[in-house]
Every structure is written in structure tokens, then in C-alpha cells.
Design a protein around this motif. Structure first.
Motif, PDB file in Angstrom:
ATOM      1  N   ASN A 193       0.816  -1.207   0.000  1.00 34.66           N
ATOM      2  CA  ASN A 193       0.000   0.000   0.000  1.00 34.66           C
ATOM      3  C   ASN A 193       0.857   1.267   0.000  1.00 34.66           C
ATOM      4  N   CYS A 194       0.299   2.320  -0.588  1.00 33.80           N
ATOM      5  CA  CYS A 194       0.934   3.636  -0.571  1.00 33.80           C
ATOM      6  C   CYS A 194      -0.182   4.680  -0.613  1.00 33.80           C
ATOM      7  N   ASP A 195       0.178   5.947  -0.667  1.00 36.45           N
ATOM      8  CA  ASP A 195      -0.836   6.990  -0.701  1.00 36.45           C
ATOM      9  C   ASP A 195      -1.814   6.792  -1.859  1.00 36.45           C
ATOM     10  N   GLY A 196      -1.268   6.454  -3.030  1.00 39.00           N
ATOM     11  CA  GLY A 196      -2.117   6.254  -4.191  1.00 39.00           C
ATOM     12  C   GLY A 196      -3.067   5.082  -4.051  1.00 39.00           C
ATOM     13  N   SER A 197      -2.732   4.110  -3.207  1.00 35.72           N
ATOM     14  CA  SER A 197      -3.607   2.953  -3.010  1.00 35.72           C
ATOM     15  C   SER A 197      -4.936   3.367  -2.392  1.00 35.72           C
ATOM     16  N   CYS A 198      -4.907   4.355  -1.492  1.00 33.10           N
ATOM     17  CA  CYS A 198      -6.141   4.825  -0.848  1.00 33.10           C
ATOM     18  C   CYS A 198      -7.133   5.266  -1.913  1.00 33.10           C
ATOM     19  N   PHE A 199      -6.651   6.092  -2.825  1.00 33.39           N
ATOM     20  CA  PHE A 199      -7.499   6.611  -3.895  1.00 33.39           C
ATOM     21  C   PHE A 199      -7.909   5.491  -4.846  1.00 33.39           C
ATOM     22  N   ALA A 200      -6.993   4.571  -5.130  1.00 28.30           N
ATOM     23  CA  ALA A 200      -7.298   3.477  -6.051  1.00 28.30           C
ATOM     24  C   ALA A 200      -8.408   2.581  -5.509  1.00 28.30           C
ATOM     25  N   TYR A 201      -8.374   2.264  -4.214  1.00 28.32           N
ATOM     26  CA  TYR A 201      -9.405   1.414  -3.627  1.00 28.32           C
ATOM     27  C   TYR A 201     -10.775   2.092  -3.699  1.00 28.32           C
TER      28      TYR A 201
END
Length: 375
Positions: A115-123
Motif C-alpha cells: 500500500n501507498c498513498d495512491g492505493s487509498c485513492f485506487a481502492y
């Protein structure tokens, strides 16, 4: 990594300048550099494969278990996630297939590398795809909640504004009351202003949509709409200006503040002028939103023929509003307008209006398909 940094800056620049196609071209060029060719052919098949791969990688784990994935540390993966995150917004209202493909690839990259910052938005964005495209609204909600919880628990706040606003505006309303997402929309706008996320700081129209849908007092909604329009104007974000300005005109006409009830013509916005501009310089998401708001205004003023005409023009553009609540309003007011118009329509046309009414009753507001169980 340097190439990705430059690509992200250019994508942001072209997005805010209303050059979405150019922004996407930059992102696709970066991906081709990595050996990922997402040419326009067979994107539907590629998207389904990427979506199925998500569930394959998830295996026996619960969606909620993904919050425990290690943090992404590979620099190349982080760079690619940044680019995928940036090209999500311009692809949303330009190429529906590409939008879904971008989101599914970002989620798969998170499952592979952490996970990374972009994962939050991707989910959260996957919630938009899983619901409206694949009909799994419960999974959509759970992925959206996962993205939100990643921000809250692990402090992955780089894309906090986008995560909150998308969860509150595009995911929650399909399984919870529309008011439930309002606090997240407020928090998302505040985070966007605090962090300088210009693209989402100018998206106050999502809050206006929420307030209108929930039936809040129009005098209060107008104040919020005016604030949202002012921010979009300062950012010179053309298509967001058009959306916010049309919302404001709907509010004004509902309050009896326009010369003719049901019309947006009042010196601030001229219907003929904006429709001509859409013809000359297409801005599909803004045009679709405009037509849905015009549909509502004409329905309330009893001009059912014009309402049905606006509905017909908006139908082919609905894909640009994937999971937006305006699609629910489209189905609802289109159905009401078709039903009302049946009484005055020539006998030869009544059957087609009845068929259109039946189609509306069978369509999920997200984009298409069958209604989720919650409805």
C-alpha cells in the motif's frame, strides 16, 4: 522516477487547463516507456482481465484484510502509482474503458507491491468500477471504506482530498443515504485547499449535488453553490465553471429568481450560448451535467417535451458521469418526464414513451445493468 515526476506535473497542468486528452496522452506515453501498451483496441477485455486479477490476488482474504499489507517501498512501483493516480480524473470524463483499466491496474499494483498513498485513492475508485460496471455494490462500499481507513489509520494523506471526496460523493450514496457522504465531501474540500490539490479544490459542485439531492433549504444551497463557482473561476477550470454555473441557475430558477421559471436564461448564463459552445468545443461531462439539470428544470416547469429532449441528448453521455449521483437524478426525472409527456404526446408516440419508462425502471443509476439489492 524523474520521468514519472515530470509526467505527473504535466498531467496536473493539462487537466486544470481542460486538456484532458493531452493529460491522458502524457500518462499513456509514460506507461509505454514501461512496456505497458494500452492502445484503444480491446480495452474492454483488458479491463475485465485486470478486474478478475484483483479477485485472484485477493484469494481467501477479506477486502478489509488489505489494510495490513506492507507499505510499498519499490521506487519504480511508487512512481507508476503516482502516474496512475494522476490520470484517473481526466480519463473519467474522456474514456470510460481507460478509466476502469487505470483503476484496476493501480489496485493490482498495490496487491503486488504493498500500500501507498495512491492505493487509498485506487481502492475508493475501484468502488466506482465494482458498483456501476460490475454490479457488486457491497464490494464497492467495502473497497471504498478500505481506502478511507488507510488514510485514517496509516496517515497516507497525500491523496486524502481525492479519497474522501470520491468515497463521499461516488461510493457511499449507492449503499447509504446521500447525506452520509456529506461530511467526507466537506473534509475533502478542506484537505484539497490545505494541500494545494487544485483539481479537487475546485470540485465544490459535488457538495452542491449532495445538498440538492437531500432537499436542503435552497437559500443555503445557493450560498454553497456560489462559493464553489467562485473557486472554480479563480482556478480558471472551464468545465467545472460550467457545471457549477448550471447548478446555480437550477437553484435560482427553483427559487423563482430567473425571469422565466424553468429556464436558465437570466443574464448570467444563456442556454443557447452554452449549448453552441458545447457543439463547437465538446466538454462531455459538463454537457451531460448541464442536460440533466436542464431536464430537472423543465420537468418542474411542466415543459415535458423539452425535458424529454434534454433526457434523450444526455443519454449517450451518461458514461462520463460514472457513479455520479446525477445519474440517479437522470433516471428519476427522465422517467417522470416520459410519464407526464405520455398524456399529451400523439397516440403514435405513446408506446415509445412507455417503453422508455419501463427501461428507466430497470436501470441502475450508476451507468447500466440491474438494480443493486439496496434499491
Amino acid at each position: 522516477m524523474e520521468r514519472a515526476t515530470v509526467a505527473c506535473l504535466r498531467v496536473d497542468l493539462y487537466t486544470t487547463l481542460d486538456q484532458s486528452s493531452r493529460a491522458i496522452a502524457v500518462g499513456l506515453d509514460y506507461l509505454r516507456y514501461l512496456g505497458i501498451d494500452w492502445s484503444a483496441t480491446r480495452r474492454t477485455r483488458k479491463t475485465r482481465r485486470e478486474y478478475e486479477l484483483i479477485w485472484s490476488q485477493l484469494g481467501s482474504r477479506m477486502i478489509e484484510d488489505l489494510i495490513e499489507l506492507p507499505l510499498m517501498s519499490d521506487p519504480a512501483s511508487l512512481a507508476t502509482m503516482n502516474v496512475l493516480t494522476k490520470i484517473g480524473p481526466p480519463s473519467l470524463h474522456t474514456d470510460a474503458q481507460l478509466f476502469a483499466l487505470v483503476i484496476c491496474r493501480a489496485v493490482n499494483l498495490s496487491l503486488e507491491s504493498g500500500n501507498c498513498d495512491g492505493s487509498c485513492f485506487a481502492y475508493v475508485r475501484l468502488g466506482m468500477v465494482a458498483g456501476s460496471r460490475f454490479g457488486d455494490y457491497q464490494a464497492a462500499y467495502r473497497f471504498g471504506q478500505l481506502g478511507h481507513d488507510l488514510v485514517e489509520r496509516h496517515g497516507l494523506k497525500r491523496f486524502q482530498a481525492r479519497t474522501y471526496m470520491c468515497f463521499g460523493g461516488f461510493v457511499l450514496p449507492w449503499t447509504r443515504h446521500v447525506r452520509v457522504g456529506r461530511d467526507l465531501l466537506h473534509r475533502g474540500l478542506q484537505a484539497a485547499n490545505k494541500t494545494g490539490d487544485l483539481v479537487y479544490a475546485a470540485c465544490g459542485h459535488h457538495l452542491t449535488t449532495n445538498l440538492l439531492a437531500a432537499g436542503e433549504p435552497l437559500v443555503d444551497v445557493q450560498r454553497d453553490a456560489e462559493n464553489g463557482l467562485a473557486v472554480a473561476q479563480r482556478a480558471q477550470f472551464r468545465f467545472l465553471i460550467d457545471i457549477a454555473a448550471t447548478q446555480l441557475e437550477l437553484i435560482r430558477t427553483l427559487r423563482g429568481l430567473t425571469p422565466t421559471f424553468g429556464s436558465f436564461d437570466d443574464g448570467q448564463l444563456e442556454e443557447l450560448r452554452i449549448e453552441r459552445r458545447f457543439t463547437r468545443s465538446p466538454d462531455l461531462q459538463a454537457e451531460c451535467t448541464y442536460l440533466i439539470l436542464k431536464l430537472q428544470a423543465r420537468f418542474f416547469s411542466g415543459e415535458y417535451r423539452t425535458a424529454v429532449e434534454a433526457s434523450s441528448r444526455a443519454q449517450s453521455l451518461l458514461w462520463t458521469l460514472n457513479s455520479h449521483f446525477e445519474t440517479a437524478e437522470y433516471q428519476f426525472y427522465s422517467a417522470l418526464s416520459q410519464a407526464a409527456f405520455c398524456d399529451s404526446a400523439p397516440a403514435a408516440e405513446r408506446q415509445q414513451h412507455m417503453e422508455a419508462l419501463a427501461a428507466h425502471s430497470q436501470t441502475t443509476p450508476g451507468v447500466g445493468g440491474e438494480l443493486p439489492g439496496q434499491f
